[in-house]
Write a protein that holds these residues in place. Sequence first.
Motif, mmCIF file in Angstrom:
data_model
loop_
_atom_site.group_PDB
_atom_site.id
_atom_site.type_symbol
_atom_site.label_atom_id
_atom_site.label_comp_id
_atom_site.label_asym_id
_atom_site.label_seq_id
_atom_site.Cartn_x
_atom_site.Cartn_y
_atom_site.Cartn_z
ATOM 1 N N GLU A 184 0.825 -1.171 0.082
ATOM 2 C CA GLU A 184 -0.184 0.044 0.031
ATOM 3 C C GLU A 184 0.934 1.111 -0.016
ATOM 4 O O GLU A 184 0.409 2.169 -0.728
ATOM 5 N N ILE A 185 2.011 1.261 0.843
ATOM 6 C CA ILE A 185 2.825 2.397 0.749
ATOM 7 C C ILE A 185 3.478 2.468 -0.535
ATOM 8 O O ILE A 185 3.655 3.670 -0.981
ATOM 9 N N GLU A 186 4.057 1.477 -1.113
ATOM 10 C CA GLU A 186 4.659 1.695 -2.537
ATOM 11 C C GLU A 186 3.785 2.119 -3.493
ATOM 12 O O GLU A 186 3.924 2.914 -4.414
ATOM 13 N N LYS A 187 2.271 1.474 -3.522
ATOM 14 C CA LYS A 187 1.399 2.018 -4.470
ATOM 15 C C LYS A 187 1.265 3.437 -4.380
ATOM 16 O O LYS A 187 1.231 4.199 -5.312
ATOM 17 N N TRP A 188 1.023 3.995 -2.880
ATOM 18 C CA TRP A 188 0.626 5.295 -2.717
ATOM 19 C C TRP A 188 1.664 6.244 -3.376
ATOM 20 O O TRP A 188 1.569 7.198 -3.994
ATOM 21 N N ILE A 189 3.200 6.039 -2.987
ATOM 22 C CA ILE A 189 4.138 6.754 -3.421
ATOM 23 C C ILE A 189 4.345 6.679 -4.855
ATOM 24 O O ILE A 189 4.540 7.855 -5.538
ATOM 25 N N ARG A 190 4.368 5.579 -5.444
ATOM 26 C CA ARG A 190 4.499 5.658 -6.950
ATOM 27 C C ARG A 190 3.223 6.380 -7.674
ATOM 28 O O ARG A 190 3.715 7.114 -8.451
ATOM 29 N N LEU A 191 1.994 6.216 -7.016
ATOM 30 C CA LEU A 191 1.056 7.092 -7.694
ATOM 31 C C LEU A 191 1.137 8.463 -7.599
ATOM 32 O O LEU A 191 0.892 9.169 -8.496
ATOM 33 N N GLN A 192 1.555 9.009 -6.395
ATOM 34 C CA GLN A 192 1.644 10.380 -6.265
ATOM 35 C C GLN A 192 2.780 11.085 -6.935
ATOM 36 O O GLN A 192 2.870 12.312 -7.150
ATOM 37 N N THR A 193 4.032 10.276 -7.321
ATOM 38 C CA THR A 193 5.195 10.751 -7.846
ATOM 39 C C THR A 193 5.256 10.405 -9.248
ATOM 40 O O THR A 193 6.538 10.721 -9.844
ATOM 41 N N GLN A 194 4.386 9.540 -9.848
ATOM 42 C CA GLN A 194 4.806 9.099 -11.387
ATOM 43 C C GLN A 194 4.943 10.357 -12.132
ATOM 44 O O GLN A 194 5.554 10.052 -13.140
ATOM 45 N N ASP A 195 4.351 11.449 -12.052
ATOM 46 C CA ASP A 195 4.214 12.432 -13.156
ATOM 47 C C ASP A 195 5.239 13.420 -12.684
ATOM 48 O O ASP A 195 5.331 14.455 -13.422
ATOM 49 N N LEU A 196 5.973 13.279 -11.878
ATOM 50 C CA LEU A 196 6.933 14.257 -11.228
ATOM 51 C C LEU A 196 8.357 14.145 -11.527
ATOM 52 O O LEU A 196 8.842 12.798 -11.606
ATOM 53 N N ASP A 197 8.902 15.037 -11.964
ATOM 54 C CA ASP A 197 10.616 14.874 -12.246
ATOM 55 C C ASP A 197 11.267 15.363 -11.239
ATOM 56 O O ASP A 197 11.079 16.368 -10.425
ATOM 57 N N LYS A 198 12.237 14.514 -10.998
ATOM 58 C CA LYS A 198 13.494 14.902 -9.755
ATOM 59 C C LYS A 198 12.608 15.058 -8.532
ATOM 60 O O LYS A 198 12.706 16.230 -8.140
ATOM 61 N N VAL A 199 12.183 13.706 -8.013
ATOM 62 C CA VAL A 199 11.570 14.216 -6.664
ATOM 63 C C VAL A 199 12.953 13.939 -5.475
ATOM 64 O O VAL A 199 13.816 13.139 -5.694
ATOM 65 N N GLU A 200 12.767 14.955 -4.561
ATOM 66 C CA GLU A 200 13.810 14.780 -3.554
ATOM 67 C C GLU A 200 13.322 14.258 -2.101
ATOM 68 O O GLU A 200 12.071 14.701 -1.844
ATOM 69 N N LEU A 201 13.922 13.399 -1.203
ATOM 70 C CA LEU A 201 13.215 13.137 0.053
ATOM 71 C C LEU A 201 13.783 14.215 1.043
ATOM 72 O O LEU A 201 14.911 14.597 1.042
ATOM 73 N N ILE A 202 12.914 14.455 2.037
ATOM 74 C CA ILE A 202 13.303 14.887 3.356
ATOM 75 C C ILE A 202 12.949 14.039 4.420
ATOM 76 O O ILE A 202 11.781 13.632 4.569
ATOM 77 N N GLY A 203 14.008 13.665 5.122
ATOM 78 C CA GLY A 203 13.481 12.926 6.245
ATOM 79 C C GLY A 203 13.764 13.317 7.726
ATOM 80 O O GLY A 203 14.665 14.171 7.884
ATOM 81 N N SER A 204 12.710 13.043 8.497
ATOM 82 C CA SER A 204 13.143 13.270 9.875
ATOM 83 C C SER A 204 12.780 12.047 10.748
ATOM 84 O O SER A 204 12.291 11.197 10.333
ATOM 85 N N GLY A 205 13.186 12.203 12.066
ATOM 86 C CA GLY A 205 12.948 11.230 12.914
ATOM 87 C C GLY A 205 14.793 10.878 13.665
ATOM 88 O O GLY A 205 15.644 11.330 12.858
ATOM 89 N N GLY A 206 14.705 10.365 14.619
ATOM 90 C CA GLY A 206 16.089 10.258 15.303
ATOM 91 C C GLY A 206 16.970 9.335 14.721
ATOM 92 O O GLY A 206 18.116 9.517 14.890
ATOM 93 N N ASN A 207 16.365 8.196 13.796
ATOM 94 C CA ASN A 207 17.254 7.135 13.200
ATOM 95 C C ASN A 207 17.812 7.908 12.200
ATOM 96 O O ASN A 207 19.303 7.729 11.782
ATOM 97 N N ILE A 208 17.137 8.630 11.150
ATOM 98 C CA ILE A 208 17.755 9.197 10.189
ATOM 99 C C ILE A 208 18.759 10.479 10.338
ATOM 100 O O ILE A 208 19.846 10.682 10.075
#
Length: 305
Positions: A184-208
Motif C-alpha cells: 500500500e505504501i509503495e502503491k501510494w508513493i508511486r501514484l503520487q510521484t509518477q508524473d513528477l520529475d526529480k523528486v527529493e526526499l526530506i527525512g525526519s526522525g531520530g534514526n535518520i
Amino acid sequence: MIKIKKYAAIDIGSNAMRILIANVIEEVNKPTQFNKSHLIRVPIRLGQDAFTVGEISEENAERMIKAMKAFKLLMEVYKVEKYAACATSAMREAFNGKELAEEIAEKTDIEIDIIDGKTEAAIIANSDLASYIKKEGHYLYVDVGGGSTEFTLFSDGKQIVSKSFKNGTVRLLNNMVTESVWYEIEKWIRLQTQDLDKVELIGSGGNINKIFKMSGKSQEKPLTQIYLNQQFKYLNSLSYDERISTLALNTDRADVIIPAIKIYVNAMKWSNAKHIYVPKIGLSDGIVKAMYFENAKIKTHIINP
C-alpha cells in the motif's frame, strides 16, 4: 528591544518521550526566532506494549508518570509560560491510553492531547520544513516513528497530499507489518510521484538524524541513495552489541535504526529520489510553532506564574 517567551513541547512517541524547551524571540520589524534551549529524551518504548498486547503496562505507565513529573519540574525551573503535550500512535492504540492520560493529568497537571497521524503530519509541517522546500521542485517528506510513518508531498512550494501508514520501527521489530502494508505504501508513493520529475526526499526522525550525523556532512548537504543503501547493508552486517560498542549507538537506538533505514530506502526507491535532506526538525518543533501561531490543531496550556 526584544521580548523572549519560553514554550515547552512534549512529544510522547512510540519509542521515546521528549520535551523541547524553546526560546521564542520577538523583535520589532524582524521575523520571530524559534531557538531550541534544551531537548531531553527519555527512552520509554510505549509501542512495545501498545502494539503487542494492546495496553500500556503498569511498569511503563509508572515510568511515564515519573517522566512527566520531571518534565513538569523542568518547565517550572525554566519558567515556561506555555506548553502542549501530544501523544501519537502508541497512546492512540492502547486501550488504556485515554485512561492513562487522565491519570497523568491528575498526578502531574500536564494535559496530554492524543492526536491522529494526519494531525501529526500537519503539525510537523509547521516546523522549519518550509525553509527546505523550494518554490520550484518536488519533495516527499518522510517522518518515521515507532508506530507509524507520515508521508507528505510538496510540489512547487505547496503541500499536495499527505498520508499516515501503520508502519514504524517498533512495529517492524515485532514483525507486525504485513507485506500488504508495504504494498500500500509503495502503491501510494508511486501514484503520487509518477508524473513528477526529480523528486527529493526530506527525512525526519531520530534514526535518520543519527545516520546523517555519522556521515559527517554539513547540514545543508543531502545524503545519496547509494550512501543510505551502503549504511543499511553495513548496519545489517553488525550484531546488536556491535552497533552499540562500535558505533556508540544507544541501546534503544541500536535495534530500531535498521527498520527505520529500510523505510527511507524504500521511499527513495519508489519515488526515484536520488537524495535525502535531513533537517533537524520533528514533531516537537512543529508543536512550538503551532502554539505561537495559535494553530487550532494544538491544545495550548498556560502555566500560571
